[in-house]
Design a protein around this motif. Structure first.
Motif, short mmCIF file in Angstrom:
data_model
loop_
_atom_site.label_atom_id
_atom_site.label_comp_id
_atom_site.label_asym_id
_atom_site.label_seq_id
_atom_site.Cartn_x
_atom_site.Cartn_y
_atom_site.Cartn_z
N ALA A 50 11.97 -13.65 16.25
CA ALA A 50 10.77 -13.76 15.41
C ALA A 50 10.29 -15.21 15.39
CB ALA A 50 11.08 -13.29 14.01
N LEU A 77 16.10 -8.40 7.50
CA LEU A 77 14.97 -7.70 8.12
C LEU A 77 14.34 -8.51 9.26
CD1 LEU A 77 13.27 -6.17 4.96
CD2 LEU A 77 14.60 -4.97 6.71
N SER A 93 16.89 -8.69 12.22
CA SER A 93 17.05 -7.43 12.97
C SER A 93 15.81 -7.13 13.81
CB SER A 93 17.35 -6.27 12.03
OG SER A 93 16.25 -6.00 11.21
N TYR A 94 14.63 -7.43 13.29
CA TYR A 94 13.41 -7.19 14.07
C TYR A 94 13.35 -8.15 15.26
CZ TYR A 94 8.55 -6.10 15.11
OH TYR A 94 7.40 -5.70 15.74
N ARG A 145 6.29 -6.30 20.54
CA ARG A 145 6.44 -7.34 19.53
C ARG A 145 5.07 -7.99 19.41
NH1 ARG A 145 10.00 -4.65 18.55
NH2 ARG A 145 12.18 -5.17 18.24
#
Length: 154
Positions: free
Chosen positions: A19, A60, A63-64, A116
């Motif tokens: 991310a 969160l 994991s993303y 993504r």
């Protein structure tokens, strides 16, 4: 790093779609929100809310951002999926505009897609196995040229 054993296959390409840094700043905001929500209950609940909300947000976001793309041992490994390179056609490098088109109005619902939103470029590879109903693989990647080269080199 350990030396590879004789006969072991080397990873030709590996990428983790983490991310972006701005998303990690959201963890701080989530923690503050959790603390403010529990503020009327006292100091200890405020700390528990702050830490709990920040920890949940961190899990969160992490994991993303844990999706991995690898080319190893004659296979394309995307998350839990393993696709033999013999079942793949020619890779097509997609710039930001083409990638946007293939993940929206050109998309086939039967396709395998690793999307993504924070990665503007992608790679699209046709599935050539006649027994597989999946028409193509769409992969968000920051290095589509390198991934295409790794797929073509096998």
């Amino acid at each position: 790093m350990q030396p590879s054993a004789p006969g072991a296959t080397a990873v030709r390409y590996e990428e983790r779609l983490t991310a972006p840094p701005a998303w990690w700043a959201l963890i701080l905001l989530a923690g503050i929100s959790g603390g403010l929500i529990t503020l009327p209950l006292g100091t200890l609940p405020l700390l528990v809310g702050l830490i709990g909300a920040a920890a949940l947000a961190a899990v969160l976001v992490s994991s993303y951002g844990s999706a991995r793309i690898r080319v190893v041992a004659g296979s394309l490994v995307v998350g839990d999926a393993r696709i033999p390179l013999s079942a793949l056609g020619e890779p097509e490098v997609l710039d930001a505009e083409q990638a946007r088109a293939w993940r929206s109005y050109k998309a086939d619902p039967r396709a395998f897609m690793l999307l993504r939103s924070y990665v503007p470029t992608a790679l699209r590879v046709e599935i050539t196995d006649p027994a597989d109903p999946t028409p193509y693989v769409y992969l968000s990647t920051r290095n589509p040229e390198e991934l295409a080269a790794a797929l073509s080199a096998e």
